[in-house]
Design an enzyme around this catalytic site. Structure first.
Site, mmCIF file in Angstrom:
data_model
loop_
_atom_site.group_PDB
_atom_site.id
_atom_site.type_symbol
_atom_site.label_atom_id
_atom_site.label_comp_id
_atom_site.label_asym_id
_atom_site.label_seq_id
_atom_site.Cartn_x
_atom_site.Cartn_y
_atom_site.Cartn_z
ATOM 1 N N CYS A 94 -18.699 3.998 92.944
ATOM 2 C CA CYS A 94 -19.223 3.099 91.912
ATOM 3 C C CYS A 94 -20.211 2.091 92.481
ATOM 4 O O CYS A 94 -21.314 1.930 91.972
ATOM 5 C CB CYS A 94 -18.070 2.371 91.220
ATOM 6 S SG CYS A 94 -18.642 1.197 89.963
ATOM 7 N N CYS A 100 -22.055 3.876 89.631
ATOM 8 C CA CYS A 100 -22.286 3.029 88.452
ATOM 9 C C CYS A 100 -23.282 1.902 88.677
ATOM 10 O O CYS A 100 -24.179 1.685 87.857
ATOM 11 C CB CYS A 100 -20.965 2.409 87.992
ATOM 12 S SG CYS A 100 -19.532 3.473 88.104
ATOM 13 N N LYS A 125 -26.897 3.056 89.560
ATOM 14 C CA LYS A 125 -27.383 3.785 88.383
ATOM 15 C C LYS A 125 -27.801 2.816 87.286
ATOM 16 O O LYS A 125 -28.881 2.958 86.703
ATOM 17 C CB LYS A 125 -26.290 4.712 87.863
ATOM 18 C CG LYS A 125 -26.634 5.402 86.547
ATOM 19 C CD LYS A 125 -25.394 5.951 85.886
ATOM 20 C CE LYS A 125 -24.500 4.839 85.363
ATOM 21 N NZ LYS A 125 -23.265 5.350 84.733
ATOM 22 N N ALA A 155 -9.452 9.615 108.040
ATOM 23 C CA ALA A 155 -8.008 9.820 108.133
ATOM 24 C C ALA A 155 -7.628 11.221 107.660
ATOM 25 O O ALA A 155 -8.194 11.738 106.691
ATOM 26 C CB ALA A 155 -7.271 8.788 107.289
ATOM 27 N N TYR A 176 -22.859 13.176 81.608
ATOM 28 C CA TYR A 176 -23.304 11.796 81.836
ATOM 29 C C TYR A 176 -24.433 11.729 82.876
ATOM 30 O O TYR A 176 -25.484 11.130 82.630
ATOM 31 C CB TYR A 176 -22.162 10.961 82.424
ATOM 32 C CG TYR A 176 -21.009 10.598 81.558
ATOM 33 C CD1 TYR A 176 -20.900 9.331 80.998
ATOM 34 C CD2 TYR A 176 -19.963 11.493 81.339
ATOM 35 C CE1 TYR A 176 -19.795 8.958 80.242
ATOM 36 C CE2 TYR A 176 -18.860 11.146 80.577
ATOM 37 C CZ TYR A 176 -18.780 9.872 80.040
ATOM 38 O OH TYR A 176 -17.688 9.511 79.295
ATOM 39 N N GLU A 221 -28.313 10.570 82.126
ATOM 40 C CA GLU A 221 -28.648 9.244 82.638
ATOM 41 C C GLU A 221 -29.783 9.318 83.643
ATOM 42 O O GLU A 221 -30.722 8.504 83.609
ATOM 43 C CB GLU A 221 -27.410 8.588 83.245
ATOM 44 C CG GLU A 221 -26.396 8.178 82.193
ATOM 45 C CD GLU A 221 -25.080 7.690 82.760
ATOM 46 O OE1 GLU A 221 -24.337 7.010 82.030
ATOM 47 O OE2 GLU A 221 -24.769 7.985 83.941
ATOM 48 N N GLY A 224 -21.250 18.415 87.565
ATOM 49 C CA GLY A 224 -19.843 18.036 87.666
ATOM 50 C C GLY A 224 -19.485 17.464 89.028
ATOM 51 O O GLY A 224 -20.306 17.439 89.958
ATOM 52 N N THR A 264 -14.555 4.233 86.675
ATOM 53 C CA THR A 264 -14.173 3.129 87.557
ATOM 54 C C THR A 264 -13.066 2.234 86.990
ATOM 55 O O THR A 264 -12.094 1.944 87.694
ATOM 56 C CB THR A 264 -15.417 2.287 87.905
ATOM 57 O OG1 THR A 264 -16.347 3.117 88.599
ATOM 58 C CG2 THR A 264 -15.044 1.101 88.782
ATOM 59 N N HIS A 291 -25.187 -11.656 61.152
ATOM 60 C CA HIS A 291 -26.500 -11.151 60.754
ATOM 61 C C HIS A 291 -27.625 -11.961 61.389
ATOM 62 O O HIS A 291 -27.499 -13.175 61.524
ATOM 63 C CB HIS A 291 -26.614 -11.218 59.222
ATOM 64 C CG HIS A 291 -27.898 -10.680 58.692
ATOM 65 N ND1 HIS A 291 -28.162 -9.325 58.636
ATOM 66 C CD2 HIS A 291 -28.997 -11.309 58.208
ATOM 67 C CE1 HIS A 291 -29.361 -9.146 58.128
ATOM 68 N NE2 HIS A 291 -29.901 -10.325 57.859
ATOM 69 N N GLU A 341 -23.071 -5.477 62.845
ATOM 70 C CA GLU A 341 -22.538 -5.870 61.535
ATOM 71 C C GLU A 341 -22.271 -4.661 60.648
ATOM 72 O O GLU A 341 -21.457 -4.716 59.719
ATOM 73 C CB GLU A 341 -23.482 -6.843 60.829
ATOM 74 C CG GLU A 341 -24.806 -6.253 60.381
ATOM 75 C CD GLU A 341 -25.699 -7.286 59.696
ATOM 76 O OE1 GLU A 341 -25.258 -7.849 58.679
ATOM 77 O OE2 GLU A 341 -26.809 -7.528 60.197
#
Length: 458
Positions: A41, A46, A49, A112, A176, A180, A260, A309, A433, A438
């Protein structure tokens, strides 16, 4: 006696939240991260981006500026954006690091590998560590199709730091990431094409949102090629030649795979502890994020539940509550607001129309209008707001918004929906408004209804 109470593998959003909270509850915690603190992220997801989306949206603003009396002579510099992005994510990385260090979490920069239910091996440091609990928060990575020449393409990982903008780009995918980045590249002046194996982008979204975004992308000059795959890539001078499944070939300045994401479980040694994986290679966990090995938990994208995230952060928080604060909490994944930061933008929460129609009798309210910022210009793009409710003013089941500010609206609508608000509850709210939002509280009668599974208009 173990070296730690908790070892976390992965310093992304979920792992950082879990480690920090466990430490505040008195646990001895270490986080092992082989790359940068912050995860997908912050470093290559995120945050960068959204910054690049902001950069691309200036194009639309310049387009309507003259209708408000402004004369704009604008020039874009890619290297400035990349440098400023890097400065910001470095700042955020420092903040994440400080948030870990403040409660006493140890940060170990290494790779690790799990060696048992309560142990890991540090590959670089060549040493072993033991722990009462192990949390896997290694996230996911972009999937690259297994086609000849795939190494000539890029993914979202590389797109943020390209040496220069290509003259054209082909983006394979319809989710996405694909739409994007198509928005980003097209907004920055790149000739942009999407190729997707399906018949319309954003497969799991509401149909009106899909078609509305499709029209918006086309209006911005983005070409959409459906029911087609890229079979192979070859080098063609400075370009990349894409060879499509329909027999057509075409050169592009760059080719990006947005096909993906795959959970980062390979090479982790999870089999040594008997950790079960799903068919898709994610870690299988229960409602409390516990794996098939009682001492090993997992949160975030590596579990394949919802690759978002805020979901990873909530899962990390609830893990710490459950294991280190004697407060068992299970994350509710049933009502997650989501946004697509394309142009036009999409914000959504709850059931789509097609999903809701299978749940019983429903009413559907739809508004379509030009965003106010476009009314002085010749732009004809339409904003769409859709509210889906149980029949006769019942509970709100879904809200779907396409247009400026859609994500912000969806987040706020998620609050009353989480409280099981009805259409009557929405009606009691006074309209603000002039605003697009609204419309959500001024719908008088359904645009159409479903009764016994059949759609009725008028």
């Amino acid at each position: 006696m173990t070296d730690y109470d908790l070892l976390v593998i992965g310093a992304g959003s979920g792992g950082v939240r879990a480690a920090r909270m466990a430490a505040t509850y008195g646990a001895k915690v270490a986080v092992v991260e082989e790359y940068r603190v912050g995860g997908t992220c912050v470093i290559r997801g995120c945050v960068p981006k959204k910054l690049y989306v902001y950069a691309a949206r200036f194009n639309d603003m310049f387009d309507v500026a003259s209708s408000f009396g402004w004369q704009v002579d604008a020039r874009f510099d890619w290297s400035t954006l990349v440098a400023n992005k890097e400065r910001e994510i470095t700042r955020l990385e420092s903040g994440y690091t400080a948030n870990l260090e403040k409660p006493g979490v140890e940060i170990i920069k290494d790779r690790a590998v799990v060696t048992g239910p309560n142990s890991i091996h540090l590959v670089g440091g060549k040493r072993d560590l033991t722990t009462r609990y192990l949390l896997i928060a290694t996230g996911a990575h972009p999937f690259i199709p297994h086609i000849p020449g795939a190494e000539l393409g890029i993914t979202s990982n590389e797109a943020f730091d390209m040496e220069k903008l290509p003259h054209s780009i082909l983006i394979e995918g319809g989710g996405y990431v694909a739409v994007e980045f198509a928005t980003i590249f097209a907004g920055l002046g790149v000739d942009t094409t999407i190729v997707y194996r399906g018949d319309c982008i954003l497969r799991h979204f509401d149909e009106d949102m899909r078609r509305g975004l499709e029209a918006g992308l086309t209006d911005r000059g983005i070409r959409l090629i459906y029911q087609t795959n890229v079979n192979s890539l070859t080098q063609a001078g400075n370009d990349v030649m894409a060879h499509f499944s329909d027999g057509v070939s075409a050169p592009f300045g760059a080719v990006m795979f947005a096909t993906g994401r795959v959970s980062n479980t390979r090479g982790l040694g999870l089999e040594t502890a008997g950790v079960e994986l799903t068919a898709g290679g994610a870690i299988a966990v229960d409602a409390f994020s516990q794996s098939s090995c009682p001492s090993i938990y997992a949160v975030g994208d590596v579990t394949g539940r919802a690759q978002l995230t805020p979901v990873a952060i909530r899962e990390g928080w609830y893990f710490a509550e459950t294991v280190f604060n004697n407060n068992p909490l299970a994350v509710d994944h049933s009502l997650i607001p989501t946004a697509v930061f394309s142009d036009p933008e999409i914000g959504a929460v709850g059931l789509t129309e097609a999903e809701a129609a299978t749940h019983g009798d429903i009413d559907v309210y739809v508004a379509r209008f030009r965003p106010m910022i476009n009314t002085l210009s010749t732009r004809t793009e339409r904003m769409i707001l859709k509210l889906i409710t149980e029949k006769d003013g019942g509970r709100v089941l879904g809200c779907h918004i396409l247009g400026p500010g859609a994500a912000e609206m969806a987040q706020l609508v998620a609050v009353p929906m989480g409280m099981k608000a009805s259409k009557a509850d929405f009606d009691r709210a006074m309209a603000l408004h002039p605003s697009a939002a609204e419309e959500l509280v001024t719908f008088k009668s359904p645009t159409y209804i479903y009764r016994n599974g059949e759609k009725h208009v008028g």
